[in-house]
Write a protein that holds these residues in place. Structure first.
Motif, short mmCIF file in Angstrom:
data_model
loop_
_atom_site.label_atom_id
_atom_site.label_comp_id
_atom_site.label_asym_id
_atom_site.label_seq_id
_atom_site.Cartn_x
_atom_site.Cartn_y
_atom_site.Cartn_z
N THR A 142 0.84 -1.19 0.00
CA THR A 142 0.00 0.00 0.00
C THR A 142 0.88 1.25 0.00
N SER A 143 0.24 2.37 -0.25
CA SER A 143 0.97 3.64 -0.26
C SER A 143 1.59 3.95 1.10
N LYS A 144 0.97 3.47 2.18
CA LYS A 144 1.52 3.72 3.51
C LYS A 144 2.88 3.05 3.69
N ASP A 145 3.08 1.93 2.99
CA ASP A 145 4.37 1.24 3.08
C ASP A 145 5.47 2.04 2.39
N VAL A 146 5.11 2.73 1.31
CA VAL A 146 6.08 3.59 0.63
C VAL A 146 6.39 4.80 1.50
N LYS A 147 5.35 5.37 2.09
CA LYS A 147 5.55 6.51 3.01
C LYS A 147 6.49 6.11 4.14
N TYR A 148 6.26 4.95 4.71
CA TYR A 148 7.11 4.51 5.81
C TYR A 148 8.55 4.29 5.35
N ALA A 149 8.70 3.72 4.17
CA ALA A 149 10.05 3.46 3.64
C ALA A 149 10.85 4.75 3.49
N VAL A 150 10.23 5.76 2.89
CA VAL A 150 10.92 7.03 2.71
C VAL A 150 11.18 7.67 4.08
N ALA A 151 10.20 7.60 4.97
CA ALA A 151 10.35 8.21 6.30
C ALA A 151 11.48 7.57 7.09
N LEU A 217 15.01 6.20 -6.42
CA LEU A 217 15.94 5.82 -5.37
C LEU A 217 15.45 4.56 -4.67
N PRO A 218 16.35 3.64 -4.30
CA PRO A 218 15.92 2.41 -3.62
C PRO A 218 15.11 2.67 -2.36
N SER A 219 15.31 3.83 -1.72
CA SER A 219 14.59 4.13 -0.48
C SER A 219 13.10 4.33 -0.68
N THR A 220 12.61 4.41 -1.93
CA THR A 220 11.16 4.47 -2.15
C THR A 220 10.55 3.08 -2.27
N ALA A 221 11.36 2.04 -2.21
CA ALA A 221 10.82 0.67 -2.22
C ALA A 221 10.08 0.44 -0.91
N PRO A 222 8.87 -0.12 -0.94
CA PRO A 222 8.03 -0.22 0.26
C PRO A 222 8.65 -1.08 1.36
N VAL A 223 8.40 -0.69 2.59
CA VAL A 223 8.83 -1.44 3.77
C VAL A 223 7.64 -1.55 4.72
#
Length: 589
Positions: A142-151, A217-223
Motif C-alpha cells: 500500500t501507499s503507507k508502506d512507501v511513506k514509511y520506507a521514505v520516512a 531511489l531504492p529508499s522508495t521501495a516499500p517497507v
C-alpha cells in the motif's frame, strides 16, 4: 585486505567455488572460443548492446566482491553496485529500465503506475501505486508502506549510508526525525500524504522538476512497518521483486532465490528478466582471485562492476582470446581525492593547491590500469555527464607527472615552505585506491609533503571513518581517496551530493567528504531553481570551476571499467543507468 586475513578470503573463495561448481550452467573455457548459444566473443560486444540475447530461465548466477558494501537495505545504501542489484529484490516507485544504452538511463514506472504528476510549481508530486503488487509473504503493498520506507530513510543516525535528497527537499521534516521515535510518523505529516491505499503525495520545500529521479531511489521501495528491524533490516529486506533473501551472513555474503509472490504482470515497464533461479553473492574474496575465477568460468560476475585488477588487465589485454571477453565501459564516474578543509594546514587554499600541482596525474591513471582504466581528469564533471565542460586550470595534461616548482611556490604562500605532514585515507580492500595513495605519497614527497596511508574497510568507509567528520578531523584525514558516479546523468545528479556543504552531517555516512565552499552552495541553489536547461547546465559548470578554483578536490581519472565477460553469461549488456552489466536482466547459458 583491510579487516580479514587473506587466508579467510581464500577459504571463502574456495568454498564458494566448490559449492557452486555444478551451478550456473556450463563452465567456460579460459579465453572462450564460440560460447554456447552461438554468440562469438569479441571486445566491447556488451557495451550498450546485448551480447548473447536470451530469455532462458534457470541456473545460479555466481557473484563476488572483495568486501561487503555499505548495506543491502534499500533505505541505507549508496553504492552503485547495490543500486543495480537491489532492483532484483525490491521495487521502488520508478526505476532505470533494464535495457542497453541511453534508454537504460531513463526512469520508468516500477511500483508506480506512471511517472509522477507535478503541481504547485513542481513542489508537489503525486504517484499512483500499482494494484496487486505483493510482498514475499503474499500481503499487498500500500501507499503507507512507501511513506514509511521514505520516512525511515530520513533517520541518518540509524541508517546513515543513503543519499540525503529526501532530507534536503521534503517539507517541514523536524531535525533528528526518526520513525523509531515517532512511530505515528507525525513528523512527516506535511511532507508525505497517503489519501488512499494507492496514492502517495510528496510535498517539497522548494521546486524540483526532476523528482522522478528521486522516485527511482531504492529508499522508495516499500517497507512494512511491522517488519522493520532498523539497522538489522539488511539481514532480510522484505521482497517485492522477483527474488527474496534466502540466507545472509555478514562476513560471507547472501543468497537470493525466487519470490513466489512476485507477479510479472504487475511489472510491465522495468525490463526485469529474472532469468537465474538463484543469485549468490560472496563477500571478502580477494580481487585477483575474482579475476582468475571469472577467466576460468568458476564465477560469473564481479559485482563491484569497476573492472579487473591492474595485473589481470595486463594479462587479458595481451591475449587476443581473453581480450575478446572484455568490455571497456565508459562511465559518468570520477575517481578523485577530496582535500578535507577541516584538517590543517588544508584549511589554507595554497596548501591545497600545492597538492594539486605536486600530484602525479599519470601515476593516478596508472593506478587504475592506464588509459583503459580512464582518462586523466582535469576537473570534476566527466565528459559523459550531460552539459559538462572540460577545462584544465592547473595544467594537469601538460604536467602529467606534476610540477614540483609550482607546488613549492604554493607551499611558501601557505607558510609551509618545508612542506607538511598529513594522512591519506582509502578503502583497504581496493587495490587501485591503495595504489593511488602510494602514488600520491611518492609524488607529493618531492615537494616536501609527507603522506601517511590509512586504509579503512569499504563497508563502513563513509559511515564511521572517512565520511564521519569528527573521525576524519581527529585522525588528520586530510586527503580522502574516493570514487563517485552520477546518481543520474546531469549536473545535479553528479555534483550536488559531493560538493554541497549542506549535505554534510555529523552522524557520518557522508558522500561530501570535506568540500565546504559557501560560493558553491549558492551556485547549487541557482542551478536548482533554473528551469532553462542550457542556463542550468552553465551553473553546474560554474560549480565545477569554483571547486577547482578553491582546490577542493584533486581530480584523478574519468573512469572506464574493463569488465570481464565469461562464456557462462547470456543477455548481458551495459547502459547509462548502471554503467556496468545490468543485474536485473543478466542470465546464464
Amino acid at each position: 585486505m583491510s579487516r580479514k586475513r587473506i587466508t579467510t578470503a581464500v577459504a571463502v573463495a574456495a568454498a564458494v567455488a566448490l559449492s557452486l561448481a555444478a551451478c550456473g550452467g556450463p563452465k567456460a573455457k579460459p579465453g572462450g572460443g564460440t560460447s554456447e548459444g552461438g554468440a562469438t566473443p569479441e571486445a566491447n560486444a556488451a557495451v550498450d548492446k546485448v551480447f548473447s540475447p536470451s530469455d532462458k530461465k534457470g541456473g545460479t548466477l555466481r557473484m563476488a566482491v572483495t568486501e561487503k558494501w555499505d548495506s543491502p537495505d534499500p533505505g541505507d545504501t549508496y553504492y552503485g553496485l547495490s543500486w543495480n542489484l537491489v532492483r532484483n529484490y525490491v521495487r521502488p516507485l520508478m526505476t532505470f529500465k533494464a535495457v542497453p544504452g541511453a534508454e537504460g538511463g531513463k526512469p520508468v514506472p516500477d511500483l508506480a503506475e506512471a511517472p509522477g504528476v507535478p503541481s504547485d510549481g513542481a513542489k508537489t508530486w503525486t504517484y499512483k501505486i500499482r494494484k496487486g503488487v505483493k510482498y514475499e509473504d503474499g500481503t499487498e503493498v500500500t501507499s503507507k508502506d512507501v511513506k514509511y520506507a521514505v520516512a525511515r530513510s530520513l533517520d541518518k543516525a540509524t541508517l546513515p549510508n543513503g543519499p540525503t535528497y529526501f532530507n534536503d527537499f521534503l517539507l517541514d521534516v523536524p531535525e533528528g526525525f526518526s520513525v523509531y521515535k515517532d512511530k505515528e510518523l507525525a513528523g512527516v505529516a506535511k511532507a508525505i500524504e497517503t489519501p488512499d491505499a494507492n496514492t502517495i503525495v510528496f510535498h517539497l520545500k522548494k521546486p524540483f522538476s526532476s523528482f522522478d529521479y528521486f522516485a527511482q531511489l531504492p529508499s522508495t521501495a516499500p517497507v512494512p512497518q511491522a517488519k522493520d528491524t532498523g539497522a538489522k533490516y539488511k539481514l532480510h529486506p522484505v521482497s517485492t521483486g522477483p527474488y527474496k533473501f534466502d540466507t545472509y551472513d555478514d562476513n560471507k555474503g547472501f543468497d537470493l532465490v525466487r519470490n513466489e509472490n512476485y507477479d510479472a504482470s504487475t511489472d510491465p515497464d522495468s525490463g526485469r528478466k529474472a532469468l537465474p533461479d538463484k543469485i549468490t553473492i560472496a563477500y571478502n574474496v580477494e580481487g585477483t582471485d575474482i579475476d582468475n575465477r571469472l577467466i576460468a568460468g568458476d564465477l560469473d560476475v564481479d559485482i563491484a562492476g569497476t573492472g579487473v585488477q591492474p595485473e589481470t588487465q595486463a594479462k587479458v589485454l595481451a591475449d587476443p582470446k581473453l581480450k575478446a571477453h572484455t568490455d571497456n565501459v565508459p562511465a559518468p564516474r570520477l575517481n578523485f581525492t577530496v582535500l578535507n578543509t577541516e584538517v590543517a594546514p588544508l584549511d589554507n587554499i595554497h596548501c591545497r593547491k600545492a597538492i594539486l600541482y605536486a600530484a602525479d596525474h599519470e601515476g593516478y591513471q596508472r593506478a587504475y590500469g592506464g588509459p583503459v582504466g580512464g582518462d586523466i581528469a582535469t576537473n570534476l564533471m566527466p565528459p559523459a555527464v550531460n552539459g559538462s565542460q572540460k577545462f584544465d586550470d592547473y595544467g594537469f595534461e601538460a604536467d602529467k607527472n606534476g610540477n614540483v616548482e609550482k607546488a613549492k611556490d604554493e607551499l611558501k604562500q601557505c607558510n609551509q615552505p618545508n612542506g607538511f605532514a598529513v594522512n591519506i585515507a582509502f578503502r583497504g580492500d581496493r587495490n587501485k585506491e591503495k595504489a593511488v595513495a602510494e602514488t600520491l605519497q611518492q609524488s607529493l614527497k618531492k615537494a616536501g609533503i609527507t603522506l601517511t596511508t590509512k586504509p579503512y574497510p569499504t563497508g563502513d568507509y563513509t559511515k564511521l571513518y572517512a565520511g564521519k567528520p569528527d573521525f576524519a578531523k581527529a585522525n588528520k584525514l586530510g586527503l580522502i581517496v574516493y570514487s563517485w558516479g552520477a546518481d543520474w546523468n546531469d549536473g545535479f545528479g553528479f555534483l550536488q551530493q559531493i560538493v554541497d556543504s549542506r549535505t554534510i552531517r555529523t552522524t557520518g555516512g557522508n558522500t561530501n567528504l570535506g568540500i565546504r565552499i559557501p560560493e558553491v552552495d549558492q551556485l547549487v541553489d541557482k542551478a536548482m531553481s533554473e528551469t532553462d536547461e542550457t542556463k542550468r547546465n552553465g551553473y553546474w559548470v560554474d560549480v565545477d570551476k569554483k571547486v577547482m578554483e578553491q582546490a577542493g578536490a584533486l581530480p584523478g581519472i574519468w573512469a572506464k571499467g574493463l569488465l570481464y565477460r565469461p562464456d557462462t553469461l547470456a543477455n548481458v549488456f551495459t547502459n547509462s543507468g548502471q554503467n556496468m552489466y545490468d543485474y536485473a536482466a543478466i542470465g546464464l547459458k
